[in-house]
Design a protein around this motif. Structure first.
Motif, PDB file in Angstrom:
ATOM      1  N   ALA A  95      10.892  -3.462  24.317  1.00  0.00           N
ATOM      2  CA  ALA A  95       9.814  -4.184  23.626  1.00  0.00           C
ATOM      3  C   ALA A  95      10.201  -4.399  22.158  1.00  0.00           C
ATOM      4  O   ALA A  95      10.993  -3.642  21.596  1.00  0.00           O
ATOM      5  CB  ALA A  95       8.509  -3.398  23.712  1.00  0.00           C
ATOM      6  N   ARG A  96       9.625  -5.438  21.566  1.00  0.00           N
ATOM      7  CA  ARG A  96       9.945  -5.749  20.176  1.00  0.00           C
ATOM      8  C   ARG A  96       8.752  -5.396  19.276  1.00  0.00           C
ATOM      9  O   ARG A  96       7.602  -5.698  19.607  1.00  0.00           O
ATOM     10  CB  ARG A  96      10.265  -7.241  20.033  1.00  0.00           C
ATOM     11  CG  ARG A  96      11.276  -7.540  18.906  1.00  0.00           C
ATOM     12  CD  ARG A  96      11.646  -9.019  18.870  1.00  0.00           C
ATOM     13  NE  ARG A  96      10.605  -9.814  18.243  1.00  0.00           N
ATOM     14  CZ  ARG A  96      10.440  -9.920  16.923  1.00  0.00           C
ATOM     15  NH1 ARG A  96      11.252  -9.310  16.102  1.00  0.00           N
ATOM     16  NH2 ARG A  96       9.466 -10.671  16.433  1.00  0.00           N
ATOM     17  N   TYR A 103       3.469  -2.022  30.288  1.00  0.00           N
ATOM     18  CA  TYR A 103       2.470  -1.002  29.935  1.00  0.00           C
ATOM     19  C   TYR A 103       2.923   0.389  30.355  1.00  0.00           C
ATOM     20  O   TYR A 103       2.706   1.371  29.657  1.00  0.00           O
ATOM     21  CB  TYR A 103       1.102  -1.342  30.562  1.00  0.00           C
ATOM     22  CG  TYR A 103       0.244  -2.165  29.630  1.00  0.00           C
ATOM     23  CD1 TYR A 103      -0.624  -1.546  28.731  1.00  0.00           C
ATOM     24  CD2 TYR A 103       0.305  -3.551  29.604  1.00  0.00           C
ATOM     25  CE1 TYR A 103      -1.408  -2.276  27.858  1.00  0.00           C
ATOM     26  CE2 TYR A 103      -0.468  -4.300  28.728  1.00  0.00           C
ATOM     27  CZ  TYR A 103      -1.327  -3.656  27.859  1.00  0.00           C
ATOM     28  OH  TYR A 103      -2.093  -4.369  26.981  1.00  0.00           O
ATOM     29  N   ARG A 104       3.555   0.486  31.524  1.00  0.00           N
ATOM     30  CA  ARG A 104       3.963   1.786  32.048  1.00  0.00           C
ATOM     31  C   ARG A 104       5.161   2.337  31.270  1.00  0.00           C
ATOM     32  O   ARG A 104       5.140   3.453  30.773  1.00  0.00           O
ATOM     33  CB  ARG A 104       4.313   1.636  33.537  1.00  0.00           C
ATOM     34  CG  ARG A 104       4.493   2.954  34.266  1.00  0.00           C
ATOM     35  CD  ARG A 104       4.953   2.720  35.701  1.00  0.00           C
ATOM     36  NE  ARG A 104       3.983   1.988  36.499  1.00  0.00           N
ATOM     37  CZ  ARG A 104       4.193   0.805  37.087  1.00  0.00           C
ATOM     38  NH1 ARG A 104       5.353   0.199  36.959  1.00  0.00           N
ATOM     39  NH2 ARG A 104       3.249   0.218  37.789  1.00  0.00           N
ATOM     40  N   ASP A 105       6.183   1.499  31.142  1.00  0.00           N
ATOM     41  CA  ASP A 105       7.431   1.987  30.541  1.00  0.00           C
ATOM     42  C   ASP A 105       7.369   1.958  29.016  1.00  0.00           C
ATOM     43  O   ASP A 105       7.837   2.882  28.354  1.00  0.00           O
ATOM     44  CB  ASP A 105       8.614   1.137  31.017  1.00  0.00           C
ATOM     45  CG  ASP A 105       8.707   1.129  32.547  1.00  0.00           C
ATOM     46  OD1 ASP A 105       8.172   2.060  33.178  1.00  0.00           O
ATOM     47  OD2 ASP A 105       9.313   0.188  33.097  1.00  0.00           O
ATOM     48  N   GLY A 106       6.805   0.878  28.464  1.00  0.00           N
ATOM     49  CA  GLY A 106       6.812   0.734  27.009  1.00  0.00           C
ATOM     50  C   GLY A 106       5.736   1.586  26.354  1.00  0.00           C
ATOM     51  O   GLY A 106       5.954   2.185  25.304  1.00  0.00           O
ATOM     52  N   LEU A 107       4.541   1.614  26.961  1.00  0.00           N
ATOM     53  CA  LEU A 107       3.413   2.307  26.325  1.00  0.00           C
ATOM     54  C   LEU A 107       3.050   3.614  27.019  1.00  0.00           C
ATOM     55  O   LEU A 107       2.117   4.307  26.592  1.00  0.00           O
ATOM     56  CB  LEU A 107       2.187   1.378  26.277  1.00  0.00           C
ATOM     57  CG  LEU A 107       2.308   0.197  25.306  1.00  0.00           C
ATOM     58  CD1 LEU A 107       1.154  -0.790  25.507  1.00  0.00           C
ATOM     59  CD2 LEU A 107       2.323   0.684  23.852  1.00  0.00           C
ATOM     60  N   GLY A 108       3.770   3.925  28.106  1.00  0.00           N
ATOM     61  CA  GLY A 108       3.508   5.198  28.781  1.00  0.00           C
ATOM     62  C   GLY A 108       2.125   5.287  29.404  1.00  0.00           C
ATOM     63  O   GLY A 108       1.566   6.376  29.546  1.00  0.00           O
ATOM     64  N   ALA A 109       1.563   4.133  29.771  1.00  0.00           N
ATOM     65  CA  ALA A 109       0.204   4.127  30.327  1.00  0.00           C
ATOM     66  C   ALA A 109       0.248   4.318  31.842  1.00  0.00           C
ATOM     67  O   ALA A 109       1.252   4.031  32.495  1.00  0.00           O
ATOM     68  CB  ALA A 109      -0.487   2.801  29.997  1.00  0.00           C
TER      69      ALA A 109
END
Lengths: 134, 134
Positions: free
Chosen positions: A99-100, B22-28
């Motif tokens: 992500a950026r 959302y899962r990988d980038g934000l850990g949601a």
């Protein structure tokens, strides 16, 4: 990693009219408007049971939402703000995932006095995301 | 009158990619996708501490979000859903305040099996609002 939805920010042309539509039409509690000249916005909060809606009107000639309202003259949702426990760890995980982050990747102090970062909408299905240190 | 923000709905072109960000980038925590052919959408939920994000991908040729994604090819926030205790009382108050309800004003059963109404974005600063019977 992300915690609560801190707020949904809606850019509006007329803060009084938008506040009145939430107050009178939806029976919501809406805070008095506050000017944040250093952020180029006048804001009011719609206080919901589990989160809040931040109504933003441009303030001054160089408001960061001025151009957004030219593109969206009726107003529109501008961003979502999620809380994170550790903003720098969140940033590093995001970068690792591909992500950026907007800007230089260094947190700055947001409109609520807490460190924030903004994420590129292209990394999140067209949605501008603000991450705020909880 | 309005209670909780039930969800923020985001129209996306690619539900797998949006779920992954959302899962990988934000850990949601993101739910498995579910097809709702009678509503013309495939959905997944991002489960937050205080509310949820509904990711919507068009399903079939007559999806209600198909045209929206033509206008917003990267994806975009589609609507906000607020809970109300009494949907008919909420509707009557809105009409009295001058707000416009979309359709014929009669609630229909929404994607979560509960009565809903949608409000004209022009009455709410460009934001499409769904009201759901709590």
């Amino acid at each position: 990693m992300i915690g609560r939805l801190n707020h949904v920010a809606i850019a509006v042309k007329d803060l009084s009219a938008a506040s009145a539509s939430y107050r009178d039409g939806l029976g919501a509690k809406v805070s008095a408007p506050v000017d944040l000249p250093e952020h180029g916005v006048r804001i009011a909060f719609v206080e919901l049971a589990n989160t809040k809606i931040e109504l933003l009107q441009p303030l001054g000639e160089h408001s960061p939402i001025g151009r957004f309202l030219v593109k969206n003259p009726d107003g529109a949702i501008h961003h979502l703000c999620y809380e994170v426990e550790d903003l720098l760890a969140a940033r590093d995980r995001l970068i690792h995932s591909g992500a950026r982050i907007l800007g230089d990747g260094a947190p700055h102090i947001g409109a609520h006095g807490k460190p924030v970062l903004f994420l590129d909408p292209k990394s999140f299905a067209g949605t501008l995301i603000e991450l705020e240190q909880a």
